[in-house]
Design a protein around this motif. Structure first.
Motif, short mmCIF file in Angstrom:
data_model
loop_
_atom_site.label_atom_id
_atom_site.label_comp_id
_atom_site.label_asym_id
_atom_site.label_seq_id
_atom_site.Cartn_x
_atom_site.Cartn_y
_atom_site.Cartn_z
N ASP A 1 39.91 25.82 41.06
CA ASP A 1 39.64 27.11 41.75
C ASP A 1 40.19 28.45 40.60
OD1 ASP A 1 36.75 25.52 41.79
OD2 ASP A 1 37.22 26.15 44.04
N SER A 2 41.24 27.96 41.09
CA SER A 2 42.17 29.55 40.64
C SER A 2 43.25 28.90 39.60
CB SER A 2 43.49 29.98 41.96
OG SER A 2 43.96 29.01 42.02
N LEU A 3 43.10 27.37 39.31
CA LEU A 3 43.67 27.52 37.81
C LEU A 3 43.80 28.17 36.76
CD1 LEU A 3 46.65 25.76 37.31
CD2 LEU A 3 45.25 24.25 37.32
N ARG A 4 43.97 28.60 35.50
CA ARG A 4 43.97 28.81 34.24
C ARG A 4 44.33 28.29 33.23
NH1 ARG A 4 39.97 29.44 37.48
NH2 ARG A 4 39.16 31.06 37.79
N PRO A 5 43.75 28.31 32.55
CA PRO A 5 44.96 27.44 31.18
C PRO A 5 45.96 27.67 31.26
CG PRO A 5 42.70 27.60 30.24
CD PRO A 5 42.32 29.19 32.11
N HIS A 6 46.55 29.25 31.49
CA HIS A 6 47.84 29.67 30.69
C HIS A 6 48.84 28.92 31.40
CE1 HIS A 6 46.52 33.00 33.06
NE2 HIS A 6 47.47 33.29 33.59
N GLN A 7 48.31 27.89 32.65
CA GLN A 7 49.17 28.58 34.20
C GLN A 7 49.43 26.65 34.00
OE1 GLN A 7 46.43 30.03 36.70
NE2 GLN A 7 47.61 31.45 37.84
N LEU A 8 48.64 26.35 33.15
CA LEU A 8 48.68 24.55 33.01
C LEU A 8 49.94 23.91 32.70
CD1 LEU A 8 45.47 23.38 31.01
CD2 LEU A 8 46.02 23.06 34.18
N GLU A 9 51.13 24.33 31.71
CA GLU A 9 52.30 24.11 31.75
C GLU A 9 53.44 23.71 33.45
OE1 GLU A 9 56.28 24.33 29.14
OE2 GLU A 9 54.44 24.87 28.48
N ALA A 10 53.39 24.66 34.13
CA ALA A 10 53.66 25.43 35.41
C ALA A 10 52.87 24.60 36.55
CB ALA A 10 53.68 26.53 35.54
N TRP A 11 52.32 23.95 36.58
CA TRP A 11 51.16 23.33 36.96
C TRP A 11 51.72 22.49 37.08
CZ3 TRP A 11 48.15 23.89 41.43
CH2 TRP A 11 47.12 22.76 41.81
N ILE A 12 52.04 21.62 36.17
CA ILE A 12 51.90 20.30 35.15
C ILE A 12 53.80 19.87 35.79
CG2 ILE A 12 52.27 18.44 33.41
CD1 ILE A 12 49.74 19.58 32.60
N ARG A 13 54.37 20.76 35.67
CA ARG A 13 55.90 20.73 35.61
C ARG A 13 56.13 20.57 37.34
NH1 ARG A 13 57.70 24.01 32.03
NH2 ARG A 13 57.18 26.00 33.31
N LYS A 14 55.34 21.22 37.97
CA LYS A 14 55.55 20.77 39.76
C LYS A 14 55.07 20.54 40.19
CE LYS A 14 53.48 23.67 43.96
NZ LYS A 14 52.23 24.61 44.09
N GLY A 15 53.85 19.69 40.05
CA GLY A 15 53.57 18.29 39.76
C GLY A 15 54.69 17.36 39.89
N VAL A 16 54.84 17.31 38.76
CA VAL A 16 56.43 16.45 38.24
C VAL A 16 57.15 16.04 39.04
CG1 VAL A 16 57.38 15.18 36.62
CG2 VAL A 16 55.27 15.62 36.00
N GLN A 17 57.89 17.18 39.26
CA GLN A 17 58.68 17.58 40.12
C GLN A 17 58.15 17.32 42.16
OE1 GLN A 17 59.51 21.47 40.01
NE2 GLN A 17 60.73 21.35 38.29
N ASN A 18 56.97 17.65 42.64
CA ASN A 18 56.08 16.76 43.83
C ASN A 18 56.16 15.14 43.98
OD1 ASN A 18 56.76 19.64 44.79
ND2 ASN A 18 54.16 20.19 44.42
N SER A 19 55.83 15.14 42.40
CA SER A 19 55.86 13.31 42.52
C SER A 19 57.50 12.58 42.44
CB SER A 19 54.96 12.96 41.45
OG SER A 19 55.60 13.41 40.32
N ASP A 20 58.93 13.42 42.96
CA ASP A 20 59.99 12.48 43.03
C ASP A 20 60.31 12.94 44.01
OD1 ASP A 20 59.40 12.20 39.61
OD2 ASP A 20 60.66 13.91 39.39
N GLU A 21 59.19 13.15 44.38
CA GLU A 21 59.84 13.99 46.42
C GLU A 21 60.11 12.19 46.96
OE1 GLU A 21 58.21 17.20 47.75
OE2 GLU A 21 59.68 18.56 46.48
#
Length: 183
Positions: A163-183
């Protein structure tokens, strides 16, 4: 990433929990023995629920767009808007129909949509209702539901992150998700 603890005012739902709730709802409907010809789900909250039920029961899915939670970032119920048309893959609504949403809160939307569908589609012989959650203050009792929430908490569903994610934020969002999945 772990979710905050559930309280009387907030229920936090993970994707895994959300999927299990839909499966439990399907089992409840199945065990009732009621056979239906079509599902109509309310967009947006009921779309995922309707999609999965449609696949499990192998029946056509209709989608009806409704909107009432637009004010205060989607936390305050306003005037109900019901779309003029239903999107459905085969024919029109008729026979036995299962009306699906994610929850019944006050019951206002569910009640008005139920009456609207019966008035607009006289070919409906019987309509029953199914939701994941029934809040305690609801004036409507769905035929099928998984959890009753007597304290009427806000349900934080997993897709609300978008709901609060916008297209210009996707790259950082995806990068953050990849980092969290490595934990």
């Amino acid at each position: 990433m772990s979710l905050p603890p559930n309280t009387d005012t907030d229920v936090w739902v993970s994707w895994s929990d959300y999927n299990r709730l839909i499966e439990r709802l399907a089992l409840i409907v199945h065990q009732s023995g009621w056979k239906f010809d079509q599902i109509v789900c309310l967009a947006r909250g009921g779309v995922r629920v309707g999609d999965v039920l449609s696949r499990i029961f192998d029946v056509p899915l209709g989608i009806l767009a409704t909107s009432s939670y637009r004010e205060a970032a989607g936390t305050v119920q306003g005037q109900l808007d019901i779309a003029k048309f239903i999107t459905i893959t085969r024919g029109t609504l008729s026979g036995r129909v299962l009306l699906v949403d994610d929850m019944v809160d006050t019951g206002l939307t569910f009640s008005k949509v139920y009456d609207h569908l019966l008035a607009q589609f006289p070919q409906i012989e019987e309509m029953r209702t199914a939701v994941l959650w029934r809040k305690g203050h609801s004036k409507v009792e769905p035929n099928y539901f998984v959890e009753k929430l007597p304290t009427n908490p806000w349900i934080h569903q997993p897709f609300e992150d978008y709901d609060s994610l916008r297209p210009h934020q996707l790259e950082a969002w995806i990068r953050k998700g990849v980092q969290n999945s490595d934990e």
